[in-house]
Design an enzyme around this catalytic site. Structure first.
Site, PDB file in Angstrom:
ATOM      1  N   SER A 293       0.822  -1.209   0.000  1.00  0.00           N
ATOM      2  CA  SER A 293       0.000   0.000   0.000  1.00  0.00           C
ATOM      3  C   SER A 293       0.860   1.266   0.000  1.00  0.00           C
ATOM      4  O   SER A 293       1.765   1.398  -0.829  1.00  0.00           O
ATOM      5  CB  SER A 293      -0.955  -0.028   1.195  1.00  0.00           C
ATOM      6  OG  SER A 293      -1.920   0.992   1.105  1.00  0.00           O
TER       7      SER A 293
ATOM      8  N   ASP B 250      -8.929  -3.301  -5.651  1.00  0.00           N
ATOM      9  CA  ASP B 250      -8.856  -4.179  -4.486  1.00  0.00           C
ATOM     10  C   ASP B 250      -9.770  -3.724  -3.356  1.00  0.00           C
ATOM     11  O   ASP B 250      -9.628  -4.144  -2.217  1.00  0.00           O
ATOM     12  CB  ASP B 250      -7.413  -4.286  -3.984  1.00  0.00           C
ATOM     13  CG  ASP B 250      -6.827  -2.945  -3.539  1.00  0.00           C
ATOM     14  OD1 ASP B 250      -7.597  -1.980  -3.329  1.00  0.00           O
ATOM     15  OD2 ASP B 250      -5.594  -2.844  -3.410  1.00  0.00           O
TER      16      ASP B 250
ATOM     17  N   HIS C 244      -7.623  -5.371  -0.453  1.00  0.00           N
ATOM     18  CA  HIS C 244      -6.431  -4.543  -0.284  1.00  0.00           C
ATOM     19  C   HIS C 244      -5.474  -5.090   0.769  1.00  0.00           C
ATOM     20  O   HIS C 244      -4.276  -5.230   0.504  1.00  0.00           O
ATOM     21  CB  HIS C 244      -6.845  -3.126   0.086  1.00  0.00           C
ATOM     22  CG  HIS C 244      -5.709  -2.161   0.175  1.00  0.00           C
ATOM     23  ND1 HIS C 244      -4.966  -1.782  -0.925  1.00  0.00           N
ATOM     24  CD2 HIS C 244      -5.156  -1.513   1.233  1.00  0.00           C
ATOM     25  CE1 HIS C 244      -4.024  -0.935  -0.548  1.00  0.00           C
ATOM     26  NE2 HIS C 244      -4.114  -0.761   0.755  1.00  0.00           N
TER      27      HIS C 244
END
Length: 614
Positions: A210, A469, A494
């Site tokens: 991320s 996601d 995610h």
């Protein structure tokens, strides 16, 4: 603690014993907390047995870099030296979060400073930095999966032969700060050097998740020589290289929740989190990149009820759309009267009871301040300017020639890209062109408009979604701007993508763990995952009959038909005449390929061979 409408009605009733009621609620919460802690202690004792792990000394070191909110943060009291975890913690979370984590941005340094001058925020360095990014609340046993971060990946990699402090390390950081803050960059440089030395001067494999991908890219841009000296591979997972438009727009206007389900009753409230994030440079750096050529530019929609000025009192609803730069005006107006409220007290007989609320505006008779001081927290343009410079740093990043880059991104989930509100404004009617952009977020609707932009933060938006996601759109995650060895989309959420078996298979291949995987082809960027295998063999009437039934899931970056293509069937037959050395034999195989909705293909093989029994 969350309050329902009955509670608010009761608190506003002058005959209601407010103080006793609030105390009883707090006592119930403490009792439940004690029960859960007792269960957790029992589970820890039960699971305390450890075995000697397998260690492969030939592996190259791996450094794991988390994303936003993915590091444990401790608060250190300057007077006593006491260190206490403030993120993540489930019990007593909201109070400690507000008193220790709330902060203000200092434009002279680019750093976010904690409001409590007697407190410093630090990241624990235990277990070579892995403790801070493993289980974000290590004390929690009941519902523990909700605070897993890199946990499953760490367990998997230890099973492959990695060793904590020798070949496996973590880099937690204060996620409130900018991804290019010099203090963070210095810490990352020190971490690379220490990992390099601890592993016997082996070059490092960096795995980021991320927003950690933005931090790594900023470092690579600003300190290319150091990055090239210590790093051999960088694997970015679910990185928002061009922002997370829908998710961050909603976060800035409405706040965010990191925990769902029953744990929300003990966790940081959405309102408290909102006040923190408004002053976090990292959030502004995750906003939509306005100069990226989006296939469908994200926009913010406002449903506005407009009243004519002809005196007749007629009105109508008009849909207005704002692109990323234009939407900054909406942020400014929406947050123009936002104030920091840290403590909400109710006085009765000189006693004061602290109450944590999700929205302080719901109880006007409560004092709203931070230690007696009301602090304005509007949309911060100084942070916006800082974030724009960060985007320029990211855009100028170049991959060093000796470093290989891999990009794994999540797919097949509806991902906020565009939002819709509705606002009442007194103005003359005007015609609006039809918007051809995909709305970033939509607030309100034709039947229920928002009448004041300052109330926008109390409304829930309507999302228009694209593939991604659930947090980062595919288009953003793929646009790394680097020369990648591979870009592979994996159906997944995610954070959940960090424990996906497909991702583990790729990592083993790219990290050169164990024997080469015969089912993986890194050149064409696809993964073949065996799902079943059945074999039978028997003798009948002088013949030997063998059958094989096998199936695979075939995941490829080129599979973009989304299940619309028809299944295909292919068959082949092979025969061999008998001789003195080999008996006569025949074989036939059928291969069926089924396209699936998640971009994968399911492949089935059915084969039968018949030969004369020797």
């Amino acid at each position: 603690m969350l309050f329902d409408p009955f509670v608010f009605k009761s608190l506003t009733n002058p005959n209601f014993p407010k103080l006793d009621f609030l105390k009883s609620i707090q006592q119930m919460a403490l009792l439940l907390e004690e029960i859960i802690r007792s269960v957790e202690t029992f589970l820890k004792l039960k699971n305390s047995t450890q075995t000697t792990p397998y260690v492969d000394p030939n592996l190259d070191p791996v450094l794991l870099v988390p994303g936003i909110a993915g590091s444990i943060l401790n608060a250190v009291d300057h007077d006593s030296g006491k260190e206490e975890r403030v993120w993540v913690r489930i019990f007593g979370a909201d109070h400690e979060f507000r008193t220790k984590m709330w902060s203000r941005f200092d434009p002279s340094t680019g750093k976010t400073i904690t409001l409590d001058a007697n407190t410093s925020i630090v990241v624990p360095q235990d277990r070579a930095g892995l403790l801070a990014i493993d289980v974000l609340d290590p004390d929690m046993m009941v519902g523990r999966e909700s605070v897993f971060y890199f946990h499953e990946m760490i367990v998997e990699m230890l099973g492959w032969g990695f060793e904590e402090g020798k070949t496996l390390f973590g880099f937690g950081f204060d996620f409130r700060q900018s991804n290019r803050l010099q203090e963070i960059m210095d810490l990352f440089a020190e971490k690379l050097e220490s990992v390099y030395k601890a592993s016997g001067e082996k070059k490092i494999n960096v795995i980021s998740h991320s927003m950690g991908g933005l931090l790594v890219k900023c470092f690579m841009s600003l300190h290319t020589d150091i990055f090239e000296k210590y790093v051999q591979n960088w694997i970015a997972i679910a990185a928002p290289f061009r922002g997370a438009p829908g998710y961050i727009t909603s976060t800035l206007l409405n706040g965010m929740s990191f925990v769902n389900g029953w744990e929300q009753n003990f966790f940081v409230s959405k309102w408290s989190m909102h006040q923190l994030l408004i002053e976090c440079p990292s959030i502004y750096e995750l906003m939509c990149c306005p100069y990226f050529k989006w296939e469908l530019p994200p926009v913010l929609e406002l449903w506005r009820e407009k009243e004519s000025n002809d005196g007749a009192g007629t009105s109508g609803v008009v849909l207005e759309s704002y692109r990323s730069l234009e939407s900054l005006e909406v942020f400014t107006k929406s947050l123009s009267d936002n104030k920091l409220h840290a403590f909400h007290h109710l006085s009765s007989n000189d006693e004061r009871t602290e109450v944590a609320l999700t929205d302080p505006s719901l109880l006007s008779n409560f004092q709203a301040d931070y230690n007696g001081e009301s602090i304005d927290l509007p949309f911060n343009w100084e942070i916006m300017e800082w974030a724009n410079e960060t985007k320029r740093v990211l855009h100028s990043a170049k991959l060093p020639p000796k470093v290989k880059f891999y990009n794994i991104y999540g797919t097949n989930l509806e991902t906020p890209h565009s939002l819709s509100f509705r606002v009442f404004i007194c103005a003359t009617f005007s015609k609006f062109d039809t918007c051809t952009d995909v709305p970033l977020c939509s607030y309100g609707n034709e039947k229920m408009p928002v009448k004041d932009l300052t109330n926008l933060r109390y409304f829930q938006p309507t999302y228009i979604c694209v593939d991604g996601d659930g947090t980062v759109p595919v288009e953003s995650a793929m646009a790394d701007g680097l020369e990648a060895v591979a870009r592979v989309g994996v159906p997944g959420e995610h954070r959940g993508i960090l424990n996906d078996h497909r991702v583990f298979r790729m990592l083993k291949q790219w990290l050169n763990v164990g024997e080469p995987d015969p089912f993986y082809n890194p050149i064409n960027d696809y993964v073949i995952l065996p799902t079943s295998l059945e074999m039978e063999e028997h003798h009948e009437n002088g013949l030997e009959v063998a059958s094989v039934k096998e199936s695979w899931d075939f995941t490829s970056d080129d599979n973009n038909d989304n299940g619309t293509a028809a299944s295909t069937v292919s068959s082949i037959s092979v025969s061999r005449p008998g001789d003195d050395q080999n008996p006569r034999a025949e074989a036939r195989a059928t291969l069926t390929v089924h396209s699936q909705n998640d971009g994968r293909q399911h492949v089935e093989l059915n084969a039968v061979s018949v030969s004369v029994d020797a």
